[in-house]
Design a protein around this motif. Structure first.
Motif, mmCIF file in Angstrom:
data_model
loop_
_atom_site.group_PDB
_atom_site.id
_atom_site.type_symbol
_atom_site.label_atom_id
_atom_site.label_comp_id
_atom_site.label_asym_id
_atom_site.label_seq_id
_atom_site.Cartn_x
_atom_site.Cartn_y
_atom_site.Cartn_z
ATOM 1 N N LYS A 163 -4.981 -78.613 62.363
ATOM 2 C CA LYS A 163 -6.364 -78.636 62.851
ATOM 3 C C LYS A 163 -7.393 -78.888 61.748
ATOM 4 O O LYS A 163 -8.576 -79.076 62.030
ATOM 5 C CB LYS A 163 -6.699 -77.313 63.540
ATOM 6 C CG LYS A 163 -5.807 -76.948 64.709
ATOM 7 C CD LYS A 163 -6.119 -75.543 65.195
ATOM 8 C CE LYS A 163 -5.146 -75.077 66.259
ATOM 9 N NZ LYS A 163 -5.376 -73.642 66.616
ATOM 10 N N CYS A 164 -6.957 -78.874 60.492
ATOM 11 C CA CYS A 164 -7.891 -78.996 59.366
ATOM 12 C C CYS A 164 -8.682 -80.304 59.435
ATOM 13 O O CYS A 164 -8.113 -81.375 59.652
ATOM 14 C CB CYS A 164 -7.127 -78.921 58.046
ATOM 15 S SG CYS A 164 -8.178 -79.107 56.588
ATOM 16 N N ILE A 165 -10.003 -80.205 59.221
ATOM 17 C CA ILE A 165 -10.863 -81.388 59.229
ATOM 18 C C ILE A 165 -11.434 -81.690 57.834
ATOM 19 O O ILE A 165 -12.351 -82.485 57.688
ATOM 20 C CB ILE A 165 -12.013 -81.251 60.244
ATOM 21 C CG1 ILE A 165 -12.842 -79.986 59.964
ATOM 22 C CG2 ILE A 165 -11.459 -81.233 61.671
ATOM 23 C CD1 ILE A 165 -14.072 -79.844 60.853
ATOM 24 N N LEU A 166 -10.899 -81.014 56.812
ATOM 25 C CA LEU A 166 -11.283 -81.279 55.417
ATOM 26 C C LEU A 166 -12.783 -81.123 55.193
ATOM 27 O O LEU A 166 -13.410 -81.930 54.496
ATOM 28 C CB LEU A 166 -10.808 -82.672 54.988
ATOM 29 C CG LEU A 166 -9.296 -82.878 55.001
ATOM 30 C CD1 LEU A 166 -8.964 -84.336 54.669
ATOM 31 C CD2 LEU A 166 -8.609 -81.942 54.013
ATOM 32 N N CYS A 167 -13.357 -80.088 55.764
ATOM 33 C CA CYS A 167 -14.791 -79.837 55.594
ATOM 34 C C CYS A 167 -15.088 -79.093 54.299
ATOM 35 O O CYS A 167 -16.242 -79.038 53.859
ATOM 36 C CB CYS A 167 -15.338 -79.053 56.778
ATOM 37 S SG CYS A 167 -14.635 -77.390 56.969
ATOM 38 N N ALA A 168 -14.052 -78.463 53.713
ATOM 39 C CA ALA A 168 -14.155 -77.675 52.472
ATOM 40 C C ALA A 168 -14.814 -76.320 52.679
ATOM 41 O O ALA A 168 -15.106 -75.622 51.701
ATOM 42 C CB ALA A 168 -14.878 -78.440 51.360
ATOM 43 N N ALA A 169 -15.053 -75.928 53.918
ATOM 44 C CA ALA A 169 -15.675 -74.620 54.167
ATOM 45 C C ALA A 169 -14.798 -73.486 53.655
ATOM 46 O O ALA A 169 -15.293 -72.506 53.100
ATOM 47 C CB ALA A 169 -15.959 -74.441 55.656
ATOM 48 N N CYS A 170 -13.476 -73.612 53.825
ATOM 49 C CA CYS A 170 -12.585 -72.544 53.373
ATOM 50 C C CYS A 170 -12.519 -72.503 51.853
ATOM 51 O O CYS A 170 -12.688 -71.446 51.234
ATOM 52 C CB CYS A 170 -11.197 -72.700 53.991
ATOM 53 S SG CYS A 170 -10.286 -74.189 53.483
ATOM 54 N N THR A 171 -12.279 -73.651 51.235
ATOM 55 C CA THR A 171 -12.132 -73.698 49.783
ATOM 56 C C THR A 171 -13.402 -73.239 49.076
ATOM 57 O O THR A 171 -13.347 -72.475 48.105
ATOM 58 C CB THR A 171 -11.760 -75.125 49.340
ATOM 59 O OG1 THR A 171 -10.457 -75.440 49.846
ATOM 60 C CG2 THR A 171 -11.754 -75.260 47.827
ATOM 61 N N SER A 172 -14.551 -73.659 49.559
ATOM 62 C CA SER A 172 -15.810 -73.303 48.898
ATOM 63 C C SER A 172 -16.299 -71.910 49.270
ATOM 64 O O SER A 172 -17.376 -71.500 48.844
ATOM 65 C CB SER A 172 -16.886 -74.355 49.213
ATOM 66 O OG SER A 172 -17.132 -74.423 50.600
ATOM 67 N N SER A 173 -15.517 -71.176 50.067
ATOM 68 C CA SER A 173 -15.838 -69.773 50.344
ATOM 69 C C SER A 173 -14.975 -68.847 49.491
ATOM 70 O O SER A 173 -15.120 -67.624 49.558
ATOM 71 C CB SER A 173 -15.604 -69.448 51.826
ATOM 72 O OG SER A 173 -14.211 -69.391 52.112
ATOM 73 N N CYS A 174 -14.078 -69.429 48.696
ATOM 74 C CA CYS A 174 -13.089 -68.660 47.939
ATOM 75 C C CYS A 174 -13.636 -68.230 46.574
ATOM 76 O O CYS A 174 -13.991 -69.091 45.754
ATOM 77 C CB CYS A 174 -11.827 -69.502 47.752
ATOM 78 S SG CYS A 174 -10.577 -68.713 46.717
ATOM 79 N N PRO A 175 -13.698 -66.927 46.278
ATOM 80 C CA PRO A 175 -14.209 -66.468 44.972
ATOM 81 C C PRO A 175 -13.401 -67.003 43.796
ATOM 82 O O PRO A 175 -13.957 -67.249 42.723
ATOM 83 C CB PRO A 175 -14.090 -64.943 45.079
ATOM 84 C CG PRO A 175 -14.080 -64.647 46.542
ATOM 85 C CD PRO A 175 -13.380 -65.809 47.177
ATOM 86 N N CYS A 230 -13.411 -70.827 58.290
ATOM 87 C CA CYS A 230 -12.876 -72.028 58.940
ATOM 88 C C CYS A 230 -13.511 -72.270 60.307
ATOM 89 O O CYS A 230 -13.385 -71.441 61.214
ATOM 90 C CB CYS A 230 -11.363 -71.906 59.107
ATOM 91 S SG CYS A 230 -10.639 -73.359 59.918
ATOM 92 N N PRO A 231 -14.190 -73.408 60.495
ATOM 93 C CA PRO A 231 -14.829 -73.691 61.789
ATOM 94 C C PRO A 231 -13.840 -74.073 62.879
ATOM 95 O O PRO A 231 -14.201 -74.153 64.044
ATOM 96 C CB PRO A 231 -15.762 -74.865 61.462
ATOM 97 C CG PRO A 231 -15.080 -75.570 60.336
ATOM 98 C CD PRO A 231 -14.440 -74.487 59.520
ATOM 99 N N ARG A 232 -12.586 -74.294 62.502
ATOM 100 C CA ARG A 232 -11.552 -74.671 63.476
ATOM 101 C C ARG A 232 -10.663 -73.492 63.855
ATOM 102 O O ARG A 232 -9.731 -73.645 64.640
ATOM 103 C CB ARG A 232 -10.693 -75.797 62.900
ATOM 104 C CG ARG A 232 -11.459 -77.056 62.561
ATOM 105 C CD ARG A 232 -11.819 -77.851 63.794
ATOM 106 N NE ARG A 232 -10.625 -78.463 64.366
ATOM 107 C CZ ARG A 232 -10.603 -79.107 65.521
ATOM 108 N NH1 ARG A 232 -11.693 -79.183 66.251
ATOM 109 N NH2 ARG A 232 -9.487 -79.657 65.966
#
Length: 252
Positions: A163-175, A230-232
């Motif tokens: 389902k990943c859409i490569l928005c980077a929301a997850c990666t850029s939320s990671c400390p 993750c928006p998905r």
């Protein structure tokens, strides 16, 4: 009596759904200043509209220099990931009424990636990590003469991470990613997971070795920020743990 009711109905129909909302946008233009600043915009908008609609109003009607990415506007392309009131979200999926429009709504670029201008960040390091995990089907032997079939059960094993859409929301939320951009990050691991657990693929061991690197999967601290962002609705942290387990057991 009926006249009074009709008058109320007519008055209600004429009442404007629009409210005035303050959007506090973090601005950055390297051609003007090395420092970012905040700028407020007052927008008349229906609270049932999206943050993306408000950004369009600002750009089209108030300040054409405002810069941000967007494409499909329906939560599929992942282009408009940004921090809204301190949380990573897609602007096209975030309704204004859901984020307390009575107070200023802050909008800023996602963290951990170099800001190029306003809400636009340099996505190249993110996509390089994605490319490094070889996000494509790898098989041996001759090209098949028919489709590679797969059971529903085998497909279900990795269905969530498709389902990943490569928005980077997850990666850029990671400390961890904020502090060290060398970390592969959740999105790359999610896309590796999608192929590691694909029964048709034959490069799972190779991907596991890539993620066994010092900047790989072991850097994860299980804070669940990625899953929340993750928006998905992908269970990102769960996928990362499954990759860790596969590295230990070599069963996938």
């Amino acid at each position: 009596m009926s006249t009074a009711i009709e008058d109320k109905v007519e008055a209600a129909s004429k009442a404007s759904p629009y409210i005035t909302v303050t959007f506090r946008v973090r601005r950055f233009n390297p051609e003007v200043s090395a420092e970012a600043t905040w700028q407020d915009f007052e927008v008349e908008i229906d609270p049932k509209e999206r943050v993306l609609d408000a950004l369009h109003k600002i750009k089209w009607d108030l300040d054409g220099s405002l810069t941000f990415r967007r494409s499909c506007a329906h939560g599929i392309c992942g282009s408009d990931a940004m921090r809204i009131n301190g949380r990573n979200r897609l602007a096209c999926k975030t309704l204004i009424k859901d984020i307390n429009p009575a107070k200023p709504i802050t909008v800023e670029p996602i963290k951990g990636l170099t800001v190029l201008k306003d809400l636009v960040v340099d996505m190249e390091p993110f996509f390089q990590a994605y490319r490094d995990v070889m996000p494509f089907l790898i098989t041996k032997g001759n090209e098949p003469t028919r489709e590679r079939l797969q059971s529903a059960e085998d497909r279900e094993r990795f269905d969530d991470t498709t389902k990943c859409i490569l928005c980077a929301a997850c990666t850029s939320s990671c400390p961890v990613f904020w502090n060290d951009g060398q970390y592969f990050g959740p999105a790359a691991i999610v896309n590796a997971h999608r192929f590691i657990f694909d029964s048709r693929d034959e490069a799972g061991e190779q991907r596991l070795e890539i993620l066994n690197d010092k900047d790989g999967v072991w850097r994860c601290r299980t804070t669940f920020n990625c899953t929340d962002a993750c928006p998905r609705g992908i269970e990102v942290t769960k996928a990362i743990q499954e990759v860790k387990r596969a590295l230990i057991t070599r069963r996938f």
